[in-house]
Design a protein around this motif. Sequence first.
Motif, short mmCIF file in Angstrom:
data_model
loop_
_atom_site.label_atom_id
_atom_site.label_comp_id
_atom_site.label_asym_id
_atom_site.label_seq_id
_atom_site.Cartn_x
_atom_site.Cartn_y
_atom_site.Cartn_z
N LEU A 8 0.84 -1.20 0.00
CA LEU A 8 0.00 0.00 0.00
C LEU A 8 0.87 1.25 0.00
O LEU A 8 0.64 2.19 -0.77
N ILE A 9 1.90 1.26 0.84
CA ILE A 9 2.81 2.40 0.92
C ILE A 9 3.51 2.61 -0.43
O ILE A 9 3.56 3.74 -0.94
N LEU A 10 4.03 1.54 -1.01
CA LEU A 10 4.75 1.66 -2.28
C LEU A 10 3.82 2.10 -3.42
O LEU A 10 4.18 2.98 -4.21
N ASP A 11 2.64 1.51 -3.50
CA ASP A 11 1.69 1.92 -4.55
C ASP A 11 1.29 3.38 -4.39
O ASP A 11 1.19 4.12 -5.38
N THR A 12 1.07 3.80 -3.16
CA THR A 12 0.70 5.20 -2.91
C THR A 12 1.87 6.13 -3.23
O THR A 12 1.67 7.20 -3.81
N ALA A 13 3.08 5.70 -2.90
CA ALA A 13 4.26 6.52 -3.21
C ALA A 13 4.41 6.70 -4.72
O ALA A 13 4.71 7.80 -5.19
N VAL A 14 4.17 5.64 -5.47
CA VAL A 14 4.25 5.73 -6.94
C VAL A 14 3.21 6.73 -7.45
O VAL A 14 3.50 7.57 -8.32
N GLU A 15 1.99 6.67 -6.91
CA GLU A 15 0.95 7.62 -7.31
C GLU A 15 1.38 9.06 -7.00
O GLU A 15 1.17 9.97 -7.82
N LEU A 16 1.96 9.27 -5.82
CA LEU A 16 2.40 10.63 -5.45
C LEU A 16 3.51 11.12 -6.37
O LEU A 16 3.51 12.29 -6.76
N VAL A 17 4.45 10.26 -6.71
CA VAL A 17 5.52 10.64 -7.63
C VAL A 17 4.91 11.03 -8.98
O VAL A 17 5.34 12.01 -9.60
N GLY A 18 3.91 10.31 -9.42
CA GLY A 18 3.25 10.63 -10.69
C GLY A 18 2.53 11.97 -10.66
O GLY A 18 2.49 12.68 -11.66
N ARG A 19 1.97 12.32 -9.52
CA ARG A 19 1.22 13.58 -9.41
C ARG A 19 2.11 14.78 -9.08
O ARG A 19 1.85 15.88 -9.55
N ILE A 41 4.76 4.52 8.31
CA ILE A 41 5.58 4.55 7.09
C ILE A 41 7.03 4.28 7.47
O ILE A 41 7.71 3.46 6.85
N ILE A 42 7.50 4.97 8.51
CA ILE A 42 8.90 4.86 8.93
C ILE A 42 9.22 3.45 9.43
O ILE A 42 10.35 2.98 9.28
N TYR A 43 8.24 2.76 9.97
CA TYR A 43 8.45 1.37 10.40
C TYR A 43 8.93 0.53 9.20
O TYR A 43 9.83 -0.30 9.33
N HIS A 44 8.31 0.73 8.05
CA HIS A 44 8.67 -0.04 6.85
C HIS A 44 9.85 0.55 6.11
O HIS A 44 10.62 -0.18 5.47
N PHE A 45 9.99 1.87 6.16
CA PHE A 45 11.03 2.57 5.41
C PHE A 45 11.66 3.63 6.33
O PHE A 45 11.20 4.77 6.36
N PRO A 46 12.71 3.25 7.09
CA PRO A 46 13.27 4.15 8.10
C PRO A 46 13.86 5.46 7.57
O PRO A 46 13.99 6.42 8.31
N SER A 47 14.22 5.49 6.29
CA SER A 47 14.79 6.72 5.72
C SER A 47 14.20 6.96 4.33
O SER A 47 13.61 6.06 3.73
N ARG A 48 14.40 8.18 3.85
CA ARG A 48 13.95 8.50 2.49
C ARG A 48 14.66 7.59 1.47
O ARG A 48 14.06 7.13 0.51
N HIS A 49 15.94 7.34 1.71
CA HIS A 49 16.71 6.46 0.82
C HIS A 49 16.07 5.07 0.78
O HIS A 49 15.91 4.48 -0.30
#
Length: 171
Positions: A8-19, A41-49
């Motif tokens: 869900l986080i990754l799909d939403t992130a892709v949508e945000l990048v597109g917009r 979000i940070i639990y799954h992805f601790p940094s922007r990288h």
Amino acid sequence: MRRSKRDLILDTAVELVGRHGLEGLSFESLATAAGLSKSGIIYHFPSRHDLLLGIHRHLATTWERELEELAGAPAAELSPTERLRAVVTSMGRTADLPELLMHLDARHDPVYQAAWAEVDRRWMPEPDSTGAYLIQLIAYGLWAHDHLHHAPLDPRAREKLIAAALEQIPT
């Protein structure tokens, strides 16, 4: 099957990048759009990288699944010709903006590049196979065309170009 929070986080992130482009992707905007907490979000992805690497891997995996579906088998079970036909068919479509932006982003980080390089190694011809590599470059052009040219290709013209590229694949 229920989608995982990570997906869900990754799909939403892709949508945000597109917009909004990569600049519009933050933990705050992602949490709001995904309906999750920032700490979730940070639990799954601790940094922007880590988040960007997750997006690169997610898109590369999605693309490889598409290639397998088009070809009817994983790359290891196919001939170079069959792999190239799948690549041309896939890349003959217009690039999704998030995918294009993430490819451009990958050029600046070897870890991001590696996510795509694995798929490339399995599916793309080597540059020294001139005829096949030239066809791959045509596919790249079709893929990026509508984002780089002042007018998108007419769908009929695109289909004709894909067919012409497929006819040129060396056996």
